[in-house]
Design a protein around this motif. Sequence first.
Motif, PDB file in Angstrom:
ATOM      1  N   THR A  77       9.664 -75.118 -12.310  1.00 14.41           N
ATOM      2  CA  THR A  77      10.962 -74.533 -12.637  1.00 14.41           C
ATOM      3  C   THR A  77      11.949 -75.683 -12.823  1.00 14.41           C
ATOM      4  OG1 THR A  77      11.891 -74.407 -10.405  1.00 14.41           O
ATOM      5  CG2 THR A  77      10.434 -72.593 -11.066  1.00 14.41           C
ATOM      6  N   PRO A  78      13.156 -75.395 -13.300  1.00  8.29           N
ATOM      7  CA  PRO A  78      14.151 -76.464 -13.411  1.00  8.29           C
ATOM      8  C   PRO A  78      14.480 -77.114 -12.067  1.00  8.29           C
ATOM      9  CG  PRO A  78      14.806 -74.602 -14.736  1.00  8.29           C
ATOM     10  CD  PRO A  78      13.629 -74.158 -13.907  1.00  8.29           C
ATOM     11  N   ASP A  79      14.159 -76.432 -10.968  1.00  4.85           N
ATOM     12  CA  ASP A  79      14.461 -76.958  -9.637  1.00  4.85           C
ATOM     13  C   ASP A  79      13.313 -77.739  -9.013  1.00  4.85           C
ATOM     14  OD1 ASP A  79      17.115 -75.892  -9.483  1.00  4.85           O
ATOM     15  OD2 ASP A  79      16.197 -73.924  -9.261  1.00  4.85           O
ATOM     16  N   GLY A  80      12.156 -77.788  -9.678  1.00 10.58           N
ATOM     17  CA  GLY A  80      11.037 -78.548  -9.133  1.00 10.58           C
ATOM     18  C   GLY A  80       9.709 -77.859  -9.356  1.00 10.58           C
ATOM     19  N   VAL A  81       8.708 -78.326  -8.620  1.00 11.20           N
ATOM     20  CA  VAL A  81       7.353 -77.782  -8.739  1.00 11.20           C
ATOM     21  C   VAL A  81       6.869 -77.319  -7.365  1.00 11.20           C
ATOM     22  CG1 VAL A  81       6.777 -79.236 -10.718  1.00 11.20           C
ATOM     23  CG2 VAL A  81       6.252 -80.029  -8.429  1.00 11.20           C
ATOM     24  N   ALA A  82       5.925 -76.366  -7.391  1.00  6.84           N
ATOM     25  CA  ALA A  82       5.352 -75.858  -6.144  1.00  6.84           C
ATOM     26  C   ALA A  82       3.942 -75.351  -6.414  1.00  6.84           C
ATOM     27  CB  ALA A  82       6.211 -74.720  -5.585  1.00  6.84           C
ATOM     28  N   PRO A  83       3.032 -75.572  -5.472  1.00  4.14           N
ATOM     29  CA  PRO A  83       1.695 -75.008  -5.632  1.00  4.14           C
ATOM     30  C   PRO A  83       1.731 -73.514  -5.315  1.00  4.14           C
ATOM     31  CG  PRO A  83       1.857 -76.150  -3.542  1.00  4.14           C
ATOM     32  CD  PRO A  83       3.158 -76.373  -4.266  1.00  4.14           C
ATOM     33  N   VAL A  84       0.958 -72.735  -6.066  1.00  2.00           N
ATOM     34  CA  VAL A  84       0.897 -71.285  -5.859  1.00  2.00           C
ATOM     35  C   VAL A  84      -0.567 -70.883  -5.798  1.00  2.00           C
ATOM     36  CG1 VAL A  84       1.436 -69.017  -6.845  1.00  2.00           C
ATOM     37  CG2 VAL A  84       3.068 -70.902  -7.085  1.00  2.00           C
ATOM     38  N   GLU A  85      -0.904 -70.037  -4.839  1.00  3.15           N
ATOM     39  CA  GLU A  85      -2.228 -69.432  -4.772  1.00  3.15           C
ATOM     40  C   GLU A  85      -2.032 -67.936  -4.598  1.00  3.15           C
ATOM     41  OE1 GLU A  85      -6.462 -69.779  -2.398  1.00  3.15           O
ATOM     42  OE2 GLU A  85      -4.926 -71.312  -2.111  1.00  3.15           O
ATOM     43  N   LEU A  86      -2.515 -67.162  -5.560  1.00  2.00           N
ATOM     44  CA  LEU A  86      -2.333 -65.716  -5.525  1.00  2.00           C
ATOM     45  C   LEU A  86      -3.420 -65.057  -4.693  1.00  2.00           C
ATOM     46  CD1 LEU A  86      -1.414 -65.109  -9.273  1.00  2.00           C
ATOM     47  CD2 LEU A  86       0.123 -65.468  -7.328  1.00  2.00           C
ATOM     48  N   ASN A  87      -3.056 -63.974  -4.012  1.00  2.00           N
ATOM     49  CA  ASN A  87      -4.016 -63.243  -3.188  1.00  2.00           C
ATOM     50  C   ASN A  87      -4.695 -62.111  -3.943  1.00  2.00           C
ATOM     51  OD1 ASN A  87      -3.671 -64.745  -0.832  1.00  2.00           O
ATOM     52  ND2 ASN A  87      -1.834 -63.616  -0.298  1.00  2.00           N
ATOM     53  N   MET A  88      -4.320 -61.900  -5.207  1.00  2.00           N
ATOM     54  CA  MET A  88      -4.883 -60.825  -6.005  1.00  2.00           C
ATOM     55  C   MET A  88      -5.799 -61.413  -7.067  1.00  2.00           C
ATOM     56  SD  MET A  88      -1.243 -58.979  -6.617  1.00  2.00           S
ATOM     57  CE  MET A  88      -0.524 -60.577  -6.954  1.00  2.00           C
ATOM     58  N   PRO A  89      -6.968 -60.821  -7.279  1.00  2.00           N
ATOM     59  CA  PRO A  89      -7.839 -61.325  -8.337  1.00  2.00           C
ATOM     60  C   PRO A  89      -7.308 -60.940  -9.719  1.00  2.00           C
ATOM     61  CG  PRO A  89      -8.857 -59.450  -7.260  1.00  2.00           C
ATOM     62  CD  PRO A  89      -7.589 -59.751  -6.520  1.00  2.00           C
ATOM     63  N   GLY A  90      -7.547 -61.792 -10.700  1.00  2.00           N
ATOM     64  CA  GLY A  90      -7.170 -61.506 -12.077  1.00  2.00           C
ATOM     65  C   GLY A  90      -6.221 -62.554 -12.626  1.00  2.00           C
ATOM     66  N   GLU A  91      -6.636 -63.188 -13.743  1.00  2.00           N
ATOM     67  CA  GLU A  91      -5.794 -64.239 -14.316  1.00  2.00           C
ATOM     68  C   GLU A  91      -4.500 -63.683 -14.893  1.00  2.00           C
ATOM     69  OE1 GLU A  91      -7.714 -65.060 -18.640  1.00  2.00           O
ATOM     70  OE2 GLU A  91      -8.885 -65.725 -16.931  1.00  2.00           O
ATOM     71  N   HIS A  92      -4.449 -62.380 -15.207  1.00  2.00           N
ATOM     72  CA  HIS A  92      -3.207 -61.797 -15.725  1.00  2.00           C
ATOM     73  C   HIS A  92      -2.085 -61.837 -14.690  1.00  2.00           C
ATOM     74  CE1 HIS A  92      -5.179 -58.508 -13.604  1.00  2.00           C
ATOM     75  NE2 HIS A  92      -3.998 -57.926 -13.510  1.00  2.00           N
ATOM     76  N   HIS A  93      -2.426 -61.982 -13.421  1.00  2.00           N
ATOM     77  CA  HIS A  93      -1.395 -62.039 -12.378  1.00  2.00           C
ATOM     78  C   HIS A  93      -0.605 -63.348 -12.421  1.00  2.00           C
ATOM     79  CE1 HIS A  93      -2.097 -58.221 -10.565  1.00  2.00           C
ATOM     80  NE2 HIS A  93      -3.385 -58.490 -10.398  1.00  2.00           N
ATOM     81  N   VAL A  94      -1.105 -64.352 -13.134  1.00  2.00           N
ATOM     82  CA  VAL A  94      -0.326 -65.582 -13.298  1.00  2.00           C
ATOM     83  C   VAL A  94       0.974 -65.250 -14.025  1.00  2.00           C
ATOM     84  CG1 VAL A  94      -0.254 -67.863 -14.367  1.00  2.00           C
ATOM     85  CG2 VAL A  94      -2.352 -67.073 -13.247  1.00  2.00           C
ATOM     86  N   CYS A  95       0.880 -64.478 -15.102  1.00  2.00           N
ATOM     87  CA  CYS A  95       2.098 -64.067 -15.826  1.00  2.00           C
ATOM     88  C   CYS A  95       2.997 -63.218 -14.937  1.00  2.00           C
ATOM     89  CB  CYS A  95       1.730 -63.294 -17.088  1.00  2.00           C
ATOM     90  SG  CYS A  95       0.908 -64.295 -18.330  1.00  2.00           S
ATOM     91  N   ASN A  96       2.393 -62.314 -14.182  1.00  2.00           N
ATOM     92  CA  ASN A  96       3.189 -61.488 -13.266  1.00  2.00           C
ATOM     93  C   ASN A  96       3.925 -62.366 -12.247  1.00  2.00           C
ATOM     94  OD1 ASN A  96       2.102 -59.255 -14.547  1.00  2.00           O
ATOM     95  ND2 ASN A  96       0.570 -58.885 -12.973  1.00  2.00           N
ATOM     96  N   ALA A  97       3.240 -63.392 -11.745  1.00  2.00           N
ATOM     97  CA  ALA A  97       3.839 -64.271 -10.736  1.00  2.00           C
ATOM     98  C   ALA A  97       4.973 -65.112 -11.314  1.00  2.00           C
ATOM     99  CB  ALA A  97       2.767 -65.179 -10.134  1.00  2.00           C
ATOM    100  N   LEU A  98       4.976 -65.356 -12.619  1.00  2.00           N
ATOM    101  CA  LEU A  98       6.068 -66.112 -13.240  1.00  2.00           C
ATOM    102  C   LEU A  98       7.327 -65.268 -13.425  1.00  2.00           C
ATOM    103  CD1 LEU A  98       4.210 -68.112 -16.036  1.00  2.00           C
ATOM    104  CD2 LEU A  98       5.025 -68.952 -13.832  1.00  2.00           C
ATOM    105  N   ALA A  99       7.184 -63.959 -13.364  1.00  2.00           N
ATOM    106  CA  ALA A  99       8.327 -63.076 -13.640  1.00  2.00           C
ATOM    107  C   ALA A  99       9.477 -63.282 -12.661  1.00  2.00           C
ATOM    108  CB  ALA A  99       7.879 -61.620 -13.628  1.00  2.00           C
ATOM    109  N   THR A 100       9.195 -63.358 -11.375  1.00  2.00           N
ATOM    110  CA  THR A 100      10.277 -63.483 -10.386  1.00  2.00           C
ATOM    111  C   THR A 100      11.073 -64.770 -10.550  1.00  2.00           C
ATOM    112  OG1 THR A 100       9.108 -62.076  -8.831  1.00  2.00           O
ATOM    113  CG2 THR A 100      10.832 -63.482  -7.932  1.00  2.00           C
TER     114      THR A 100
END
Length: 70
Positions: free
Chosen positions: A35-58
């Motif tokens: 993000t413009p404020d920096g970087v962070a590692p993310v690990e999703l607890n839900m299976p499915g690569e489509h959740h990457v887009c969902n996780a970017l929404a917030t």
Amino acid sequence: MPVQVSCELADEVKAVRASEIEMSAGGRARFTLTTPDGVAPVELNMPGEHHVCNALATPAVAYGLGLGPC
């Protein structure tokens, strides 16, 4: 295993992105959120690569509204 995920974001929030996307054996995504404020590692607890887009929404909406990190 690296994967390619495509998400459409409005021009105002294109600075919010996922990189270094990997899927675990269980189908869960790990990626680096930028993000413009920096970087962070993310690990999703839900299976499915489509959740990457969902996780970017917030963070994309927060950035679009002018909200900073907590």
